[in-house]
Design an enzyme around this catalytic site. Structure first.
Site, PDB file in Angstrom:
ATOM      1  CD  GLN A   1       5.585  -8.480  -6.948  1.00 43.18           C
ATOM      2  OE1 GLN A   1       4.550  -8.519  -6.273  1.00 43.18           O
ATOM      3  NE2 GLN A   1       6.733  -8.013  -6.466  1.00 43.18           N
TER       4      GLN A   1
ATOM      5  CB  ALA B   1       1.570 -15.664   1.003  1.00 43.78           C
TER       6      ALA B   1
ATOM      7  NE  ARG C   1       7.939  -3.045  -5.889  1.00 42.85           N
ATOM      8  CZ  ARG C   1       8.459  -4.063  -5.233  1.00 42.85           C
ATOM      9  NH1 ARG C   1       9.745  -4.043  -4.909  1.00 42.85           N
ATOM     10  NH2 ARG C   1       7.721  -5.097  -4.884  1.00 42.85           N
TER      11      ARG C   1
ATOM     12  CD1 TRP D   1       6.917  -3.656  -2.379  1.00 42.53           C
ATOM     13  CD2 TRP D   1       7.076  -3.457  -0.162  1.00 42.53           C
ATOM     14  NE1 TRP D   1       7.040  -4.917  -1.846  1.00 42.53           N
ATOM     15  CE2 TRP D   1       7.148  -4.827  -0.493  1.00 42.53           C
ATOM     16  CE3 TRP D   1       7.163  -3.098   1.189  1.00 42.53           C
ATOM     17  CZ2 TRP D   1       7.286  -5.830   0.458  1.00 42.53           C
ATOM     18  CZ3 TRP D   1       7.305  -4.093   2.131  1.00 42.53           C
ATOM     19  CH2 TRP D   1       7.371  -5.451   1.766  1.00 42.53           C
TER      20      TRP D   1
ATOM     21  CB  VAL E   1       5.588 -14.038   5.870  1.00 36.89           C
ATOM     22  CG1 VAL E   1       4.641 -14.223   4.708  1.00 36.89           C
ATOM     23  CG2 VAL E   1       6.833 -13.290   5.476  1.00 36.89           C
TER      24      VAL E   1
ATOM     25  CG  HIS F   1       3.480  -5.774  -2.816  1.00 34.77           C
ATOM     26  ND1 HIS F   1       3.951  -6.249  -1.619  1.00 34.77           N
ATOM     27  CD2 HIS F   1       2.477  -4.899  -2.480  1.00 34.77           C
ATOM     28  CE1 HIS F   1       3.298  -5.693  -0.624  1.00 34.77           C
ATOM     29  NE2 HIS F   1       2.398  -4.872  -1.127  1.00 34.77           N
TER      30      HIS F   1
HETATM   31  C1  YSA Z   1       6.847 -12.054  -0.004  1.00 35.87           C
HETATM   32  C2  YSA Z   1       6.259 -12.873   0.946  1.00 35.87           C
HETATM   33  C3  YSA Z   1       4.953 -13.248   0.763  1.00 35.87           C
HETATM   34  O1  YSA Z   1       4.350 -14.034   1.703  1.00 35.87           O
HETATM   35  C4  YSA Z   1       4.233 -12.855  -0.356  1.00 35.87           C
HETATM   36  C5  YSA Z   1       4.840 -12.042  -1.275  1.00 35.87           C
HETATM   37  C6  YSA Z   1       6.131 -11.650  -1.136  1.00 35.87           C
HETATM   38  C7  YSA Z   1       6.778 -10.755  -2.101  1.00 35.87           C
HETATM   39  C8  YSA Z   1       6.604  -9.289  -1.761  1.00 35.87           C
HETATM   40  N1  YSA Z   1       5.250  -8.838  -1.896  1.00 35.87           N
HETATM   41  C9  YSA Z   1       7.504  -8.471  -2.645  1.00 35.87           C
HETATM   42  O2  YSA Z   1       7.029  -7.686  -3.448  1.00 35.87           O
HETATM   43  N2  YSA Z   1       8.801  -8.707  -2.503  1.00 35.87           N
HETATM   44  S1  YSA Z   1       9.920  -8.026  -3.426  1.00 35.87           S
HETATM   45  O3  YSA Z   1       9.887  -6.614  -3.254  1.00 35.87           O
HETATM   46  O4  YSA Z   1      11.172  -8.639  -3.083  1.00 35.87           O
HETATM   47  O5  YSA Z   1       9.529  -8.372  -4.906  1.00 35.87           O
HETATM   48  C10 YSA Z   1       9.318  -9.705  -5.300  1.00 35.87           C
HETATM   49  C11 YSA Z   1       9.906  -9.948  -6.665  1.00 35.87           C
HETATM   50  O6  YSA Z   1       9.405  -8.990  -7.576  1.00 35.87           O
HETATM   51  C12 YSA Z   1      11.420  -9.743  -6.695  1.00 35.87           C
HETATM   52  O7  YSA Z   1      12.069 -10.895  -6.279  1.00 35.87           O
HETATM   53  C13 YSA Z   1      11.647  -9.460  -8.145  1.00 35.87           C
HETATM   54  O8  YSA Z   1      11.685 -10.648  -8.869  1.00 35.87           O
HETATM   55  C14 YSA Z   1      10.405  -8.698  -8.517  1.00 35.87           C
HETATM   56  N3  YSA Z   1      10.675  -7.257  -8.532  1.00 35.87           N
HETATM   57  C15 YSA Z   1      10.646  -6.399  -7.502  1.00 35.87           C
HETATM   58  N4  YSA Z   1      10.939  -5.150  -7.904  1.00 35.87           N
HETATM   59  C16 YSA Z   1      11.157  -5.217  -9.236  1.00 35.87           C
HETATM   60  C17 YSA Z   1      10.980  -6.558  -9.638  1.00 35.87           C
HETATM   61  N5  YSA Z   1      11.130  -6.942 -10.922  1.00 35.87           N
HETATM   62  C18 YSA Z   1      11.447  -5.991 -11.822  1.00 35.87           C
HETATM   63  N6  YSA Z   1      11.632  -4.697 -11.527  1.00 35.87           N
HETATM   64  C19 YSA Z   1      11.503  -4.269 -10.252  1.00 35.87           C
HETATM   65  N7  YSA Z   1      11.628  -2.978  -9.985  1.00 35.87           N
END
Ligand code: YSA
Length: 357
Positions: free
Chosen positions: A223, A320, A209, A166, A266, A183
């Protein structure tokens, strides 16, 4: 009686003619401008009546009073006529203005430009509506967040390499670590700290981010987090709920896929994908040839996370998920570049379903 023409320069005939001419011209006057000219011509300092009154002194004394009376009477007549005409001109001008500015109430009205909801807002409403019907409550939380909620309580300790995933924007602070939330997962902790199970919430919100912006990455995006905790909650509940959600959003014919993934909060973790709606799973540019499109990360809430909020992991289990809203809109409508969302270009924004504000 006045003397006959010529002898003293002003005859009764002449005064009559003057009256007739002045009154006739006055009848023709329809504007204040013309009225002022008329006044100057007859009653002004250099006007015909005034000049004649001034010339009285040069008349023989025997006719002077008569001529003077006749001229004064004429002056009075013209002044009265002028005042009356002034009233009429005012009315004429008012009537002309009313006609010129009249509104034709029978014409159809102009359609007001009504704004529409941003596609991301529309998607947030669509997704949260689906979950609301499945029994989830919608809650929101802070975008400026403590490091504890964004990482530590989610089982990501300070030196843990997963913290790098992140790309966080930090806010300067001498005391606690403060970040722009990268997130929506911190809200899992905030919700569980405040409530006892059963918990079923979805949390839409903006995230930030420190990210190089490209076609699929923005430095701020949205999100939607989901969390369900209770006794006897299993992975099967997660699978069933997400499959139902994906079919409601993308169509009942969608096939879904769960694969192992890692998130520190998780155990086990999964990524959740749907078969590509553009190529129907055949493989295309949108799905990178795989036939599948990942739409979110999810998993069973880690026992340590449950412990961090005071839940007994022997008694309670939960799952989650977290999904990116812009990516959902891109998938649903075939938007090729995430940057379109925040350029404020109405040619792009007005293409989405017109849900009025
Ligand atoms: C995973 C497990 C859990 O039990 C609960 C939540 C999560 C998700 C976790 N918190 C998370 O942030 N995962 S992630 O970094 O892969 O981001 C999730 C989604 O946010 C991505 O699949 C994407 O659709 C979106 N995302 C992430 N960075 C982004 C973005 N969308 C646009 N621009 C970005 N820079």
């Amino acid at each position: 009686m006045l003397s006959s023409p010529g002898r003293h320069g002003v005859s009764s005939g002449e005064i009559d003619q003057l009256r007739e001419r002045a009154l006739h011209e006055l009848q023709e006057v329809t504007t204040h401008e013309a009225l002022a000219q008329w006044h100057a011509r007859y009653l002004g300092r250099r006007g015909e009546i005034t000049q004649r009154l001034r010339g009285l002194g040069s008349l023989p004394a025997d006719v002077r009073p008569q001529v003077g009376r006749a001229l004064n009477a004429l002056k009075e007549t013209l002044e009265t006529a002028y005042a009356e005409r002034e009233r009429i001109v005012r009315e004429l001008e008012l009537a002309a203005r009313i006609e010129a500015e009249a509104v034709d109430v029978t014409l159809p009205g102009r359609r007001p430009a009504i704004g529409t909801l941003h596609p991301v807002t529309q998607m947030i409403r669509e997704v949260t509506d689906i979950f609301a019907h499945l029994g989830f409550q919608v809650v929101e939380g802070p975008e400026v967040e403590y490091g504890y909620y964004a990482f530590d309580a989610l089982n990501i300790p300070p030196e843990h390499p997963a913290r790098d995933v992140w790309d966080t924007i930090f806010i300067e602070s001498d005391q606690k670590e403060i970040v722009l939330r990268p997130h929506t997962s911190p809200m899992q902790i905030r919700v569980m700290e405040r409530r006892k199970p059963p918990v079923r919430v979805v949390v839409p919100g903006r995230c930030y981010r420190y990210e190089a912006v490209d076609a699929t990455h923005e430095w701020h995006f949205h999100q939607i987090e989901g969390l369900a905790v209770d006794e006897h909650i299993t992975m099967a509940d997660l699978k069933g709920t997400l499959a139902e959600f994906a079919r409601q959003l993308f169509g009942r014919e969608r096939r879904v896929r769960f694969r192992c993934d890692f998130f520190p909060f998780v155990e086990p973790g999964v990524d959740f994908a749907i078969d590509c709606m553009f190529c129907r799973g055949e493989g295309c540019r949108v799905c990178g040839g795989s036939g599948w499109i990942e739409i979110l990360g999810a998993g069973m809430v880690h026992p340590q996370v449950l412990r961090n909020v005071g839940y007994d992991p022997e008694r309670y289990t939960g799952w989650a998920f977290g999904m990116g809203v812009e990516r959902l809109v891109m998938l649903k409508y075939g938007v090729p570049d995430i940057r379109y969302f925040y350029q404020g270009d109405l040619r792009f924004l007005s293409q989405f379903e017109r849900i009025p504000i």
